[in-house]
Write a protein that holds these residues in place. Structure first.
Motif, mmCIF file in Angstrom:
data_model
loop_
_atom_site.group_PDB
_atom_site.id
_atom_site.type_symbol
_atom_site.label_atom_id
_atom_site.label_comp_id
_atom_site.label_asym_id
_atom_site.label_seq_id
_atom_site.Cartn_x
_atom_site.Cartn_y
_atom_site.Cartn_z
ATOM 1 N N ILE A 176 -27.786 -0.368 -6.803
ATOM 2 C CA ILE A 176 -28.035 -0.527 -8.131
ATOM 3 C C ILE A 176 -27.174 0.095 -9.264
ATOM 4 N N GLU A 177 -26.601 1.192 -8.904
ATOM 5 C CA GLU A 177 -25.755 1.843 -9.691
ATOM 6 C C GLU A 177 -24.460 1.096 -9.692
ATOM 7 N N SER A 178 -23.957 0.574 -8.505
ATOM 8 C CA SER A 178 -22.780 -0.087 -8.465
ATOM 9 C C SER A 178 -22.711 -1.426 -9.327
ATOM 10 N N TYR A 179 -23.912 -2.295 -9.074
ATOM 11 C CA TYR A 179 -23.999 -3.423 -10.026
ATOM 12 C C TYR A 179 -23.995 -3.019 -11.576
ATOM 13 N N THR A 180 -24.620 -1.785 -11.862
ATOM 14 C CA THR A 180 -24.870 -1.516 -13.251
ATOM 15 C C THR A 180 -23.299 -1.206 -13.834
ATOM 16 N N ALA A 181 -22.629 -0.658 -12.855
ATOM 17 C CA ALA A 181 -21.098 -0.221 -13.196
ATOM 18 C C ALA A 181 -20.347 -1.440 -13.106
ATOM 19 N N GLY A 182 -20.788 -2.464 -12.930
ATOM 20 C CA GLY A 182 -20.021 -3.719 -12.787
ATOM 21 C C GLY A 182 -19.455 -4.197 -11.649
ATOM 22 N N ALA A 183 -19.903 -3.950 -10.529
ATOM 23 C CA ALA A 183 -19.397 -4.349 -9.164
ATOM 24 C C ALA A 183 -19.838 -5.841 -9.075
ATOM 25 N N ASN A 184 -19.087 -6.727 -8.365
ATOM 26 C CA ASN A 184 -19.212 -8.005 -8.235
ATOM 27 C C ASN A 184 -20.118 -8.275 -6.739
ATOM 28 N N ALA A 185 -20.223 -7.364 -6.000
ATOM 29 C CA ALA A 185 -20.899 -7.439 -4.935
ATOM 30 C C ALA A 185 -21.106 -6.183 -4.224
ATOM 31 N N TYR A 186 -22.038 -5.719 -3.625
ATOM 32 C CA TYR A 186 -22.246 -4.730 -2.973
ATOM 33 C C TYR A 186 -22.552 -5.019 -1.190
ATOM 34 N N ILE A 187 -21.791 -4.736 -0.271
ATOM 35 C CA ILE A 187 -21.978 -4.914 1.087
ATOM 36 C C ILE A 187 -22.100 -3.467 1.790
ATOM 37 N N ARG A 188 -23.144 -3.550 2.787
ATOM 38 C CA ARG A 188 -23.114 -2.494 3.646
ATOM 39 C C ARG A 188 -22.046 -2.484 4.644
ATOM 40 N N LYS A 189 -21.284 -1.377 5.230
ATOM 41 C CA LYS A 189 -20.415 -1.656 6.187
ATOM 42 C C LYS A 189 -21.167 -2.044 7.614
ATOM 43 N N PRO A 190 -20.468 -3.000 8.283
ATOM 44 C CA PRO A 190 -20.884 -3.265 9.464
ATOM 45 C C PRO A 190 -21.068 -2.165 10.578
ATOM 46 N N ARG A 191 -22.019 -2.204 11.396
ATOM 47 C CA ARG A 191 -22.069 -0.853 12.473
ATOM 48 C C ARG A 191 -21.289 -1.243 13.647
ATOM 49 N N ASN A 192 -20.573 -2.382 13.790
ATOM 50 C CA ASN A 192 -19.610 -2.569 15.130
ATOM 51 C C ASN A 192 -18.568 -3.630 14.628
ATOM 52 N N PHE A 193 -17.565 -3.749 15.587
ATOM 53 C CA PHE A 193 -16.442 -4.642 15.221
ATOM 54 C C PHE A 193 -16.824 -6.115 15.139
ATOM 55 N N ASP A 194 -17.846 -6.752 15.839
ATOM 56 C CA ASP A 194 -18.237 -7.937 16.013
ATOM 57 C C ASP A 194 -18.968 -8.227 14.519
ATOM 58 N N GLU A 195 -19.584 -7.287 13.951
ATOM 59 C CA GLU A 195 -20.160 -7.534 12.770
ATOM 60 C C GLU A 195 -19.274 -7.248 11.478
ATOM 61 N N TYR A 196 -18.019 -6.547 11.715
ATOM 62 C CA TYR A 196 -16.994 -6.733 10.784
ATOM 63 C C TYR A 196 -16.294 -8.058 10.767
ATOM 64 N N VAL A 197 -16.186 -8.471 11.980
ATOM 65 C CA VAL A 197 -15.469 -10.029 12.100
ATOM 66 C C VAL A 197 -16.369 -11.061 11.432
ATOM 67 N N ASP A 198 -17.720 -10.831 11.558
ATOM 68 C CA ASP A 198 -18.628 -11.757 10.957
ATOM 69 C C ASP A 198 -18.643 -11.643 9.320
ATOM 70 N N MET A 199 -18.811 -10.416 8.901
ATOM 71 C CA MET A 199 -18.602 -10.174 7.366
ATOM 72 C C MET A 199 -17.533 -10.601 6.794
ATOM 73 N N VAL A 200 -16.393 -10.277 7.650
ATOM 74 C CA VAL A 200 -15.076 -10.746 7.011
ATOM 75 C C VAL A 200 -14.729 -12.108 6.831
ATOM 76 N N GLY A 201 -15.295 -12.822 7.699
ATOM 77 C CA GLY A 201 -15.253 -14.501 7.858
ATOM 78 C C GLY A 201 -16.118 -14.963 6.526
ATOM 79 N N SER A 202 -17.353 -14.225 6.403
ATOM 80 C CA SER A 202 -18.167 -14.783 5.225
ATOM 81 C C SER A 202 -17.444 -14.375 3.795
ATOM 82 N N PHE A 203 -16.859 -13.185 3.917
ATOM 83 C CA PHE A 203 -16.138 -12.657 2.713
ATOM 84 C C PHE A 203 -14.958 -13.460 2.312
ATOM 85 N N ARG A 204 -14.191 -13.884 3.238
ATOM 86 C CA ARG A 204 -13.142 -14.436 2.898
ATOM 87 C C ARG A 204 -13.265 -16.214 2.628
#
Length: 147
Positions: free
Chosen positions: A106-134
């Motif tokens: 909430i504070e991130s969006y209130t301050a003007g963030a364009n998105a808030y993403i929780r860090k993935p727990r493992n490398f495969d989740e990082y790859v999935d997140m980066v694919g969607s992100f990019r």
């Protein structure tokens, strides 16, 4: 075709940065220029360089990935600084945080963030997140030029 942005990752944790960087490489992000800042003061220096570039460059596009917990200055403070600066306020900022605390989102969006993403727990989740992100930030979204 969308122009590939310069990405500034403001992240103090080496493991999180390396996982993110390798995930971008695994995703095959062609021509993606990633710069890293590890502290709040270092990030402030990068923002100073962006202010200078904003005055002379009309074609550069920048995207910032920002962790909230940094030594020297919080990610919230950096975000607020950017949103109060006419030369920086249009740069998209994506919060990438390990916090699952709803008040941080909430504070991130209130301050003007364009998105808030929780860090993935493992490398495969990082790859999935980066694919969607990019796909979104370099394929769908129209990023503003700095100048």
């Amino acid at each position: 075709m969308k122009q590939t942005p310069n990405v500034i990752v403001i992240e103090d944790n080496d493991d999180d940065f390396e996982a993110l960087k390798f995930a971008f490489e695994e995703d095959g992000a062609p021509g993606l220029d990633i710069e890293r800042c590890t502290t709040g003061p270092e990030a402030e220096h990068a923002l100073d360089r962006l202010r200078d570039r904003a005055e002379i460059s009309r074609e550069d596009r920048v995207l910032i990935i920002l962790d909230l917990r940094l030594p020297g200055l919080s990610g919230f403070d950096l975000l607020k600084t950017m949103r109060h600066d006419s030369r920086l306020r249009r740069i998209p900022v994506v919060i990438l945080s390990s916090s699952s605390n709803q008040s941080d989102a909430i504070e991130s969006y209130t301050a003007g963030a364009n998105a808030y993403i929780r860090k993935p727990r493992n490398f495969d989740e990082y790859v999935d997140m980066v694919g969607s992100f990019r796909t979104f930030w370099t394929g769908c979204a129209e990023l503003p030029v700095l100048g």
